[in-house]
Design a protein around this motif. Structure first.
Motif, short mmCIF file in Angstrom:
data_model
loop_
_atom_site.label_atom_id
_atom_site.label_comp_id
_atom_site.label_asym_id
_atom_site.label_seq_id
_atom_site.Cartn_x
_atom_site.Cartn_y
_atom_site.Cartn_z
N VAL A 14 0.74 -1.34 -0.09
CA VAL A 14 -0.02 0.03 -0.05
C VAL A 14 0.90 1.43 -0.09
O VAL A 14 1.68 1.41 0.73
N GLY A 15 0.58 2.20 -1.12
CA GLY A 15 1.43 3.22 -1.13
C GLY A 15 2.32 3.33 -2.13
O GLY A 15 3.09 2.23 -2.20
N LEU A 16 2.98 4.43 -3.08
CA LEU A 16 3.77 4.53 -3.68
C LEU A 16 4.78 5.70 -3.30
O LEU A 16 4.33 6.53 -2.53
N SER A 17 6.04 5.41 -3.59
CA SER A 17 7.07 6.56 -3.19
C SER A 17 7.30 7.40 -4.17
O SER A 17 7.51 8.68 -3.60
N GLY A 73 5.47 10.40 -14.42
CA GLY A 73 4.71 10.16 -15.87
C GLY A 73 4.09 8.73 -15.81
O GLY A 73 3.30 8.49 -14.95
N PRO A 74 4.38 7.98 -16.61
CA PRO A 74 3.86 6.43 -16.92
C PRO A 74 4.44 5.65 -16.10
O PRO A 74 3.98 4.38 -15.72
N LEU A 75 5.15 6.12 -14.96
CA LEU A 75 6.04 5.24 -14.19
C LEU A 75 5.71 5.50 -12.60
O LEU A 75 5.38 6.34 -12.18
N ILE A 76 5.59 4.46 -11.91
CA ILE A 76 5.57 4.51 -10.37
C ILE A 76 6.58 3.66 -9.80
O ILE A 76 7.07 2.75 -10.28
N ASN A 109 9.86 -7.84 -15.56
CA ASN A 109 8.86 -7.93 -16.56
C ASN A 109 7.51 -8.58 -15.98
O ASN A 109 6.71 -8.93 -16.50
N GLU A 110 7.52 -8.59 -14.39
CA GLU A 110 6.40 -9.41 -13.83
C GLU A 110 5.30 -8.23 -13.78
O GLU A 110 5.46 -7.03 -13.81
N VAL A 111 4.10 -8.86 -14.04
CA VAL A 111 2.82 -8.17 -14.02
C VAL A 111 2.49 -7.83 -12.68
O VAL A 111 2.43 -8.30 -11.96
N VAL A 112 1.93 -6.48 -12.52
CA VAL A 112 1.46 -5.77 -11.35
C VAL A 112 0.03 -5.44 -11.66
O VAL A 112 -0.52 -4.78 -12.67
N GLU A 113 -0.84 -5.57 -10.55
CA GLU A 113 -2.18 -4.95 -10.57
C GLU A 113 -2.21 -3.77 -9.53
O GLU A 113 -1.92 -3.97 -8.25
N LEU A 114 -2.65 -2.74 -9.90
CA LEU A 114 -2.91 -1.66 -8.97
C LEU A 114 -4.44 -1.32 -8.74
O LEU A 114 -5.18 -1.39 -9.70
N THR A 115 -4.62 -1.01 -7.74
CA THR A 115 -6.03 -0.76 -7.06
C THR A 115 -6.12 0.60 -6.39
O THR A 115 -5.55 0.82 -5.55
N PHE A 116 -6.97 1.24 -6.85
CA PHE A 116 -7.52 2.56 -6.15
C PHE A 116 -8.72 3.08 -6.37
O PHE A 116 -9.34 3.32 -7.41
N LEU A 152 -4.15 8.51 -10.01
CA LEU A 152 -3.56 7.44 -8.83
C LEU A 152 -2.98 8.19 -7.62
O LEU A 152 -2.72 9.40 -7.80
N ASN A 153 -3.36 7.74 -6.58
CA ASN A 153 -2.86 8.54 -5.20
C ASN A 153 -1.63 7.71 -4.54
O ASN A 153 -1.39 6.61 -4.39
N LEU A 154 -0.74 8.99 -4.11
CA LEU A 154 0.64 8.05 -3.72
C LEU A 154 0.39 7.05 -2.35
O LEU A 154 1.14 6.35 -2.27
N ASN A 155 -0.42 7.55 -1.49
CA ASN A 155 -0.65 6.96 -0.15
C ASN A 155 -1.70 5.75 -0.35
O ASN A 155 -1.40 4.92 0.63
#
Length: 462
Positions: free
Chosen positions: A7-10, A14-17, A28-35, A63-66
């Protein structure tokens, strides 16, 4: 191992988190983001000891950082493939956009493919007929080849791509065992509409798998589009034993997306701002063409790229030319003359052509006629340059005949309608017809037997 959720992004750039303090994350691992109930997919593009950088396919807006939740799924990006994909239209990451249902029966395949053992590669032989005289006659496309089209802004490469898609076919017993995968990257809505409506009108869509990444779709999706398309092609070729032609347009948009991603990651730029690994990245796409021993199918590629400022030394065409087996160059000068398709013969070539034409493949006289047309048209350019200096009236009779040949070659051989589908026999017959403007003594690349069988002087040469 249970999937970990963070939970939370640093950071969002742009298109990167950027996510800190991660464990057991793979490239190359797939990631699922939920907000707030909104789900998006991403892919890991960089991993360090405790930091992962993820590119988000649908973009990071909103998307929200926290509060954004990130789940690493422990697998690479995959698409579901089966014979049901024929006749369907998908977005850049393989989701249906034609109003049809999802692919029900099928298997999942990693979009990055599996490397082909060089020792098991077969040498390409048989040709694919495009119905376009300039290509079939002078730079023949061979099964398993990668033959790019170098175009420029405003030139009709999309029209040519659609015509090849509608007309391309195999000769002989395997004619029904042919499919086309058409992938478009960063194209405008009207171009996408033109492409799809032409496929539907011609009935070619039954035989085509279409992947569309539009100009207003996320640029990051463009990184995946050619790989998704090639995964579908490899399944049809090596699992279903089909001969598959893959058309990729426009690779320049793909490379721009790669440059944007590289810049967002803070990488040191190379030539014209493109990443230093552009060559190896393009190779991972182009080298997925070929034929494999023990498999009946083949993957053939026609990547299309628009050269910025018509500069053939630009990094994209320059590196593409190193990896591929020839090039088809569109000419702005011919386009101004009203010639369609405006294929510039002299800078174009197909390096595998010599082993896929002639007796048993096309027609016995094909290699010699092709060589003669190249030689004669090359001489035409010299005479045109001379005429611009001394005037056409001062030219010799034989030089004037070459000028008439040059005009007829452009008007009758190169130029054809966008719905005109010529067989290889018709193409070669037209080649002989325009050579009729030259006297037999000038035809040094063809044999006397071929002259007796095919040559017929035009009125102007008698």
């Amino acid at each position: 191992m249970p999937l970990k959720e963070y939970v939370g992004l640093s950071q969002i750039n742009g298109p990167l988190i950027f996510i800190e303090n991660v464990e057991n994350v793979g490239y190359n691992e797939v990631v699922e983001l939920t907000f707030k109930g909104m789900k998006r997919l991403g892919q890991v593009v960089q991993v360090s000891e405790d930091m992962a950088v993820v590119q988000v396919f649908e973009g990071t807006q909103g998307l929200n950082l926290n509060e954004t939740k990130v789940k690493f799924l422990g697998k690479t990006l995959q698409i579901k493939v089966s014979e049901e994909i024929l006749g369907r239209t998908f977005n850049g990451i393989g989701r249906p956009i034609d109003g049809g249902t999802d692919i029900v029966n099928g298997t999942y395949r990693d979009i990055n493919g599996s490397p082909i053992n060089p020792a098991s590669r077969m040498y390409p032989r048989n040709f694919i007929q495009t119905g376009i005289s300039a290509i079939d006659g002078l730079m023949t496309l061979i099964r398993g080849q990668k033959l790019p089209i170098f175009s420029g802004n405003g030139l009709p490469h999309n029209k040519l791509a659609v015509q090849i898609t509608k007309q391309a076919k195999l000769k002989g017993e395997e004619s029904g065992n042919f499919a086309i995968v058409f992938a478009a990257m960063g194209i405008k809505h009207d171009d996408a509409q033109y492409i799809l409506s032409n496929f539907e009108k011609s009935g070619a869509i039954r035989n085509v798998v279409t992947f569309l990444n539009l100009a207003d779709d996320p640029t990051i999706e463009r990184i995946a589009t050619p790989r998704v398309a090639l995964t579908a092609a490899e399944y049809l070729a090596f699992e279903k034993n089909m001969h598959v032609l893959v058309i990729l347009t426009d690779m320049t948009n793909y490379c721009e997306a790669l440059r944007e991603l590289s810049s967002a990651r803070g990488e040191v730029p190379s030539r014209k701002g493109y990443p230093g690994y552009l060559y190896s990245d393009l190779a991972t796409i182009y080298e997925r063409a070929g034929m494999i021993e023990g498999r009946k199918g083949s993957v053939t590629q026609i990547p299309i790229l628009s050269m910025p400022n018509d500069d053939i030394t630009h990094p994209i065409p320059d590196l593409t030319g190193y990896i591929t087996e020839g090039q088809i160059v569109l000419s702005r000068e011919l386009e101004r003359k009203g010639v369609y398709p405006p294929i510039g013969i002299l800078p174009s070539l197909s390096r595998l052509m010599k082993d896929g034409i002639g007796e048993g493949y096309t027609r016995a006289d094909h290699p010699h006629v092709s060589s003669q047309l190249f030689a004669a048209y090359s001489h035409v350019q010299e005479i045109r340059a001379l005429a611009s200096i001394i005037g056409e009236e001062e030219l010799t009779d034989i030089d004037k005949r070459y000028l008439k040949f040059g005009e007829a070659f452009e008007r009758e051989f190169l130029s054809q309608g966008e719905n005109e589908d010529r067989t290889i026999e018709e193409t070669l017959d037209i080649g002989w017809k325009v050579l009729g403007y030259l006297p037999p003594a000038e035809l040094t690349r063809v044999s006397e037997e071929e002259i007796k069988e095919h040559y017929k002087a035009r009125e102007e040469t008698k």
